[in-house]
Every structure is written in C-alpha cells, then in structure tokens.
Design a protein around this motif. Structure first.
Motif, PDB file in Angstrom:
ATOM      1  N   MET A   1      15.456  19.334   7.258  1.00 49.91           N
ATOM      2  CA  MET A   1      16.348  18.504   8.576  1.00 49.91           C
ATOM      3  C   MET A   1      15.508  16.733   8.941  1.00 49.91           C
ATOM      4  SD  MET A   1      17.359  18.827  12.281  1.00 49.91           S
ATOM      5  CE  MET A   1      15.821  19.372  12.847  1.00 49.91           C
ATOM      6  N   HIS A   2      16.413  16.381   8.185  1.00 50.40           N
ATOM      7  CA  HIS A   2      15.895  14.535   8.753  1.00 50.40           C
ATOM      8  C   HIS A   2      16.763  13.464   9.621  1.00 50.40           C
ATOM      9  CE1 HIS A   2      15.114  15.277   3.876  1.00 50.40           C
ATOM     10  NE2 HIS A   2      16.182  15.264   4.029  1.00 50.40           N
ATOM     11  N   VAL A   3      15.800  13.739  10.305  1.00 54.44           N
ATOM     12  CA  VAL A   3      15.795  12.782  11.901  1.00 54.44           C
ATOM     13  C   VAL A   3      16.232  11.143  10.874  1.00 54.44           C
ATOM     14  CG1 VAL A   3      15.282  11.886  14.356  1.00 54.44           C
ATOM     15  CG2 VAL A   3      15.306  14.275  13.065  1.00 54.44           C
ATOM     16  N   ILE A   4      17.474  11.109  11.598  1.00 51.20           N
ATOM     17  CA  ILE A   4      17.411   9.282  10.618  1.00 51.20           C
ATOM     18  C   ILE A   4      17.749   7.770  11.782  1.00 51.20           C
ATOM     19  CG2 ILE A   4      17.771   9.918   8.334  1.00 51.20           C
ATOM     20  CD1 ILE A   4      20.645   9.416   8.558  1.00 51.20           C
ATOM     21  N   GLU A   5      18.125   6.879  11.939  1.00 58.20           N
ATOM     22  CA  GLU A   5      17.896   5.858  12.755  1.00 58.20           C
ATOM     23  C   GLU A   5      19.547   5.275  12.715  1.00 58.20           C
ATOM     24  OE1 GLU A   5      16.196   4.683  14.812  1.00 58.20           O
ATOM     25  OE2 GLU A   5      13.887   5.228  14.163  1.00 58.20           O
ATOM     26  N   ILE A   6      20.078   4.472  13.784  1.00 59.65           N
ATOM     27  CA  ILE A   6      21.178   4.679  13.530  1.00 59.65           C
ATOM     28  C   ILE A   6      22.167   3.670  12.710  1.00 59.65           C
ATOM     29  CG2 ILE A   6      21.209   2.654  15.255  1.00 59.65           C
ATOM     30  CD1 ILE A   6      24.637   5.309  14.638  1.00 59.65           C
ATOM     31  N   ASP A   7      21.593   2.625  12.014  1.00 58.43           N
ATOM     32  CA  ASP A   7      21.658   1.970  10.157  1.00 58.43           C
ATOM     33  C   ASP A   7      22.298   2.974   9.115  1.00 58.43           C
ATOM     34  OD1 ASP A   7      19.593   0.520  12.745  1.00 58.43           O
ATOM     35  OD2 ASP A   7      20.820  -0.961  11.767  1.00 58.43           O
ATOM     36  N   LEU A  73      27.795  31.707  14.996  1.00 59.87           N
ATOM     37  CA  LEU A  73      26.998  31.188  14.484  1.00 59.87           C
ATOM     38  C   LEU A  73      27.710  31.721  13.293  1.00 59.87           C
ATOM     39  CD1 LEU A  73      23.642  33.010  15.266  1.00 59.87           C
ATOM     40  CD2 LEU A  73      24.040  30.757  15.662  1.00 59.87           C
ATOM     41  N   VAL A  74      28.580  32.543  12.793  1.00 65.97           N
ATOM     42  CA  VAL A  74      29.510  32.387  11.084  1.00 65.97           C
ATOM     43  C   VAL A  74      30.215  31.571  11.693  1.00 65.97           C
ATOM     44  CG1 VAL A  74      30.138  34.338  10.173  1.00 65.97           C
ATOM     45  CG2 VAL A  74      28.393  34.961  10.984  1.00 65.97           C
ATOM     46  N   ASP A  75      31.170  31.271  12.647  1.00 62.98           N
ATOM     47  CA  ASP A  75      31.793  30.557  12.058  1.00 62.98           C
ATOM     48  C   ASP A  75      31.248  29.248  12.636  1.00 62.98           C
ATOM     49  OD1 ASP A  75      33.437  32.366  13.270  1.00 62.98           O
ATOM     50  OD2 ASP A  75      33.466  31.972  15.561  1.00 62.98           O
ATOM     51  N   PHE A  76      30.577  28.653  12.992  1.00 58.49           N
ATOM     52  CA  PHE A  76      29.891  27.401  12.635  1.00 58.49           C
ATOM     53  C   PHE A  76      29.598  26.973  11.331  1.00 58.49           C
ATOM     54  CE2 PHE A  76      28.062  27.176  17.154  1.00 58.49           C
ATOM     55  CZ  PHE A  76      28.899  26.828  17.374  1.00 58.49           C
ATOM     56  N   ILE A  77      29.226  27.573  10.588  1.00 59.74           N
ATOM     57  CA  ILE A  77      28.877  28.006   9.370  1.00 59.74           C
ATOM     58  C   ILE A  77      30.026  27.731   8.306  1.00 59.74           C
ATOM     59  CG2 ILE A  77      27.741  29.557   7.054  1.00 59.74           C
ATOM     60  CD1 ILE A  77      25.583  30.213   8.962  1.00 59.74           C
ATOM     61  N   GLU A  78      30.753  28.801   8.934  1.00 60.24           N
ATOM     62  CA  GLU A  78      32.250  28.664   8.246  1.00 60.24           C
ATOM     63  C   GLU A  78      33.133  27.626   8.247  1.00 60.24           C
ATOM     64  OE1 GLU A  78      34.501  31.924   9.078  1.00 60.24           O
ATOM     65  OE2 GLU A  78      33.270  33.469   7.937  1.00 60.24           O
ATOM     66  N   ILE A  79      33.177  26.763   9.221  1.00 61.65           N
ATOM     67  CA  ILE A  79      33.535  25.459   9.199  1.00 61.65           C
ATOM     68  C   ILE A  79      32.817  24.501   8.348  1.00 61.65           C
ATOM     69  CG2 ILE A  79      34.459  23.786  11.045  1.00 61.65           C
ATOM     70  CD1 ILE A  79      34.177  25.648  13.439  1.00 61.65           C
ATOM     71  N   ALA A  80      31.316  24.154   8.432  1.00 63.74           N
ATOM     72  CA  ALA A  80      30.593  23.674   7.499  1.00 63.74           C
ATOM     73  C   ALA A  80      31.179  23.581   5.859  1.00 63.74           C
ATOM     74  CB  ALA A  80      29.079  23.872   8.350  1.00 63.74           C
ATOM     75  N   TRP A 104      19.587  22.990  12.785  1.00 61.46           N
ATOM     76  CA  TRP A 104      18.383  24.449  11.815  1.00 61.46           C
ATOM     77  C   TRP A 104      19.428  25.081  11.558  1.00 61.46           C
ATOM     78  CZ3 TRP A 104      19.035  29.476  14.043  1.00 61.46           C
ATOM     79  CH2 TRP A 104      18.132  30.461  13.919  1.00 61.46           C
ATOM     80  N   LEU A 105      20.302  26.276  11.907  1.00 64.27           N
ATOM     81  CA  LEU A 105      21.474  27.336  11.200  1.00 64.27           C
ATOM     82  C   LEU A 105      21.752  26.386   9.845  1.00 64.27           C
ATOM     83  CD1 LEU A 105      22.671  29.293  11.794  1.00 64.27           C
ATOM     84  CD2 LEU A 105      24.413  28.375  12.749  1.00 64.27           C
ATOM     85  N   LEU A 106      22.022  24.742  10.191  1.00 65.92           N
ATOM     86  CA  LEU A 106      22.674  24.566   8.874  1.00 65.92           C
ATOM     87  C   LEU A 106      22.095  24.540   7.678  1.00 65.92           C
ATOM     88  CD1 LEU A 106      26.162  22.228   9.681  1.00 65.92           C
ATOM     89  CD2 LEU A 106      25.885  25.560   9.831  1.00 65.92           C
ATOM     90  N   GLU A 107      21.049  24.185   8.203  1.00 63.28           N
ATOM     91  CA  GLU A 107      19.978  24.271   6.513  1.00 63.28           C
ATOM     92  C   GLU A 107      18.902  24.698   6.603  1.00 63.28           C
ATOM     93  OE1 GLU A 107      16.558  20.195   6.616  1.00 63.28           O
ATOM     94  OE2 GLU A 107      16.118  21.926   8.130  1.00 63.28           O
ATOM     95  N   LEU A 108      18.844  26.333   7.142  1.00 63.07           N
ATOM     96  CA  LEU A 108      18.587  27.597   6.889  1.00 63.07           C
ATOM     97  C   LEU A 108      20.041  28.093   6.236  1.00 63.07           C
ATOM     98  CD1 LEU A 108      16.327  30.039   7.302  1.00 63.07           C
ATOM     99  CD2 LEU A 108      18.532  30.682   9.498  1.00 63.07           C
ATOM    100  N   ILE A 113      21.044  18.081   5.669  1.00 64.14           N
ATOM    101  CA  ILE A 113      21.140  17.670   7.392  1.00 64.14           C
ATOM    102  C   ILE A 113      20.871  17.340   8.079  1.00 64.14           C
ATOM    103  CG2 ILE A 113      21.540  18.749   9.432  1.00 64.14           C
ATOM    104  CD1 ILE A 113      23.862  19.968   7.861  1.00 64.14           C
ATOM    105  N   HIS A 114      21.466  15.795   8.223  1.00 58.89           N
ATOM    106  CA  HIS A 114      21.183  14.545   8.374  1.00 58.89           C
ATOM    107  C   HIS A 114      21.148  14.143  10.022  1.00 58.89           C
ATOM    108  CE1 HIS A 114      19.430  13.414   4.650  1.00 58.89           C
ATOM    109  NE2 HIS A 114      19.757  13.984   4.239  1.00 58.89           N
ATOM    110  N   VAL A 115      20.363  14.364  11.032  1.00 58.39           N
ATOM    111  CA  VAL A 115      20.409  13.853  12.131  1.00 58.39           C
ATOM    112  C   VAL A 115      19.931  13.008  13.258  1.00 58.39           C
ATOM    113  CG1 VAL A 115      20.147  15.102  14.893  1.00 58.39           C
ATOM    114  CG2 VAL A 115      19.555  16.526  13.478  1.00 58.39           C
TER     115      VAL A 115
END
Length: 336
Positions: A1-7, A73-80, A104-108, A113-115
């Motif tokens: 997981m990467h945490v990135i700035e707004i720019d 949780l499974v719904d989140f993955i399927e939507i992604a 965390w879930l989607l990266e697993l 993932i970039h937050v």
C-alpha cells in the motif's frame, strides 16, 4: 500500500479508478468528479460507529465496524475487480481507518493500492489553495440576455479555455434560471466540478468565465476564485435590447405559465407591485415580450449598479448581435 500526497493523487485520478469509502451521505454532499462510492458503512452504520467511538472508545468501535463489514468483504473485492484495473486509488474523509481497511483487503487480494494522505479533507484544502494563486482570468460581462454563454461556447469551439459556471451550477443565474435546468448540485460539488475544469487547463493561457454573482441559484462559488474574478479584466458585451428580448422570449417563453408567474412573484419587491402585476398580466395573456421587457428593466438596473463597482476592470466595450457573434468570439480569443 502506497500513501500519496494530493498532487500525485490528482495526477493519477483520470487514469485509474478512484474509490471513495465514505458513506453515501458524505459522497452526495460532495466528491471528486469521477470517484466511485464504495462505502464501508451506510449512513446509519456510520452514525452508530461514530457514537460507539465517542462513548466506548476506539477498540469497541473497530470491533463493531468489523461485524458490519465482514459479510461485505467479498462484495468489495468483486466490485473492485469489475473496474478492470489492478491499480486503484482510495480515500476516505481524513485518510483514516475506512480507507486503510479497504486498502488492506484489496492489497491482500492482489491490487496495487494508493491511498490519499489526509483523505478528502486534503482535497478540499487543495481546492482552496489552488485558487489562491494568480490565474489568467478574463471575464465576459453583459446585461441579461446578452448571449454571454453562447459567446463562451463559440469561443470554446475555437480553442479557448472556458468555464461555464451556470452550466456547472445547473442554473441560469436569475429568478427564472432554476426552471431551465435539472436539480442543482450542492455548493461543495459545484466547487469540486469547477476545480476539475481548471485542472484540465494550461494555466499559462487565459481562462474565460462569465461575470457571475457569488451565489448562482443556491450554489456558492469558491471564495478565492470569486475574488479573483472581481479583479480580472472584463469585456463588456453590448447587445441591443430588442435582440435581448428576443433571446429571452425564445429561451424562457415556452416554460409553463405558472412557473413564470411564480418566478415573477419571487422578485415582486424588486420589481414593485405595479410592475409585478403588469408583468404577470402579460404572462397570463401570452404576451411574453411585454412581460420580459418589464422584468428586464429591473435586471438592467441591478446589473448597471454592479458593473459600476467594477468599472475599473472594464478593458473594452464590444457591440454584439446575432449576426456578428462568431466574429466577436474570434476576436476575443486573440486578445492579449
């Protein structure tokens, strides 16, 4: 997981899907254009978790939250998965547990993932700071019915950078404007849509807008942008009253009479009792040009007072008609 700035987040948002994990109510109040709402909690659940957090502490709130989202949780993955991209951008309100949990879930599962650091709040702060910088704004001014929006649209066809504020606000900017458009966005969403438009432009080139009040219908402009507009050079478009009446009757004359009458009642104090009754009488008789002429008298007077306050910003007065609209558009594009 990467945490990135707004720019960095904004640089990537048009290329990769953006997931907004806030509740539907938060999302509807205002969101990044193009963002997909994938809420961990619905509006009621968010309120419950918030209450538990305040009254019983963080740990109990987390446990309660897990019980609510576990079955989804499974719904989140399927939507992604349905978004067709392994790289996803995610944010919540302040870059806290909601975005981190989904990340965390989607990266697993295998997503990149970039937050957004600071969440949606950092986006709103960025919006305000963006309009604190100098911008090459140019303003098209003119009385009601002067075809300013049509002029800007013609300029856009020829390559000019224009922002149609009334179009983004879904309102034509007068007591009658609400009848011409769909439901207005919230002020917050209106402002987000304005920023999105500006982010698509080259800031080295002029950006053209129509002269507007701070409030368009019920939607509020961004305060620093409004201030910049007040100080920017104005090009005053002058269209003969007969043509303005023709434009207004064509644009508004087909609206239901009851709506036109209600809008006239809404400005009764400004029109005066006698003028209001005369205008309504003309509307009831289908005499739209006569009604428009009376109403235009009020708007012209109000516009004149407003323009006098900005007289120092007027750099040119430009006569225009339906016949030379295209020529005026071409000439304004080349203005230094």
């Amino acid at each position: 997981m990467h945490v990135i700035e707004i720019d960095q987040f904004l640089k990537n948002k048009n290329e990769f899907p953006v997931l907004d994990t806030r509740s539907p109510g938060e999302y509807e109040s205002g969101h990044m254009p193009g963002a997909i709402n994938l809420p961990l909690f619905n509006n009621d659940q968010r309120a419950i978790i918030g209450t538990i957090y305040k009254e019983e502490g963080r740990e109990k709130a987390i446990k309660a939250g897990l019980k609510l989202i576990g079955p989804k949780l499974v719904d989140f993955i399927e939507i992604a998965e349905s978004l067709g991209s392994k790289k996803l951008l995610i944010h919540c309100w302040r870059g806290g547990m909601r975005s981190s949990s989904l990340a965390w879930l989607l990266e697993l599962y295998g997503f990149d993932i970039h937050v957004l650091k600071g969440g949606y709040k950092s986006y709103r702060n960025y919006l305000l700071s963006f309009f604190d910088q100098p911008l090459k704004l140019k303003i098209v001014a003119g009385t009601t019915g002067s075809m300013k929006t049509r002029l800007l649209q013609e300029m856009e066809k020829n390559g000019a950078q224009i922002v149609d504020l009334e179009g983004l606000a879904h309102h034509q900017g007068s007591a009658f404007g609400s009848h011409m458009e769909e439901m207005q966005p919230t002020s917050e969403q209106f402002q987000n849509d304005i920023l999105e438009k500006f982010l698509s432009f080259s800031l080295e080139q002029p950006i053209w807008l129509e002269d507007e009040s701070f409030i368009i219908g019920k939607a509020h402009l961004i305060a620093p942008l409004y201030q910049l507009m007040q100080e920017s050079p104005r090009f005053h478009i002058v269209v003969p009253k007969e043509q303005r009446l023709e434009v207004l009757v064509k644009g508004y004359g087909s609206l239901p009479k009851d709506k036109l009458i209600q809008s006239t009642h809404d400005i009764a104090k400004k029109l005066g009792k006698e003028n209001c009754e005369l205008a309504i009488g003309h509307i009831e008789n289908g005499e739209m040009s006569q009604a428009a002429s009376i109403i235009l008298g009020y708007y012209d007077k109000a516009y004149g007072k407003g323009l006098n306050k900005k007289s120092k910003t007027i750099v040119r007065e430009i006569p225009m008609s339906l016949k030379n609209l295209s020529e005026v558009a071409a000439s304004l594009i080349n203005v230094e």
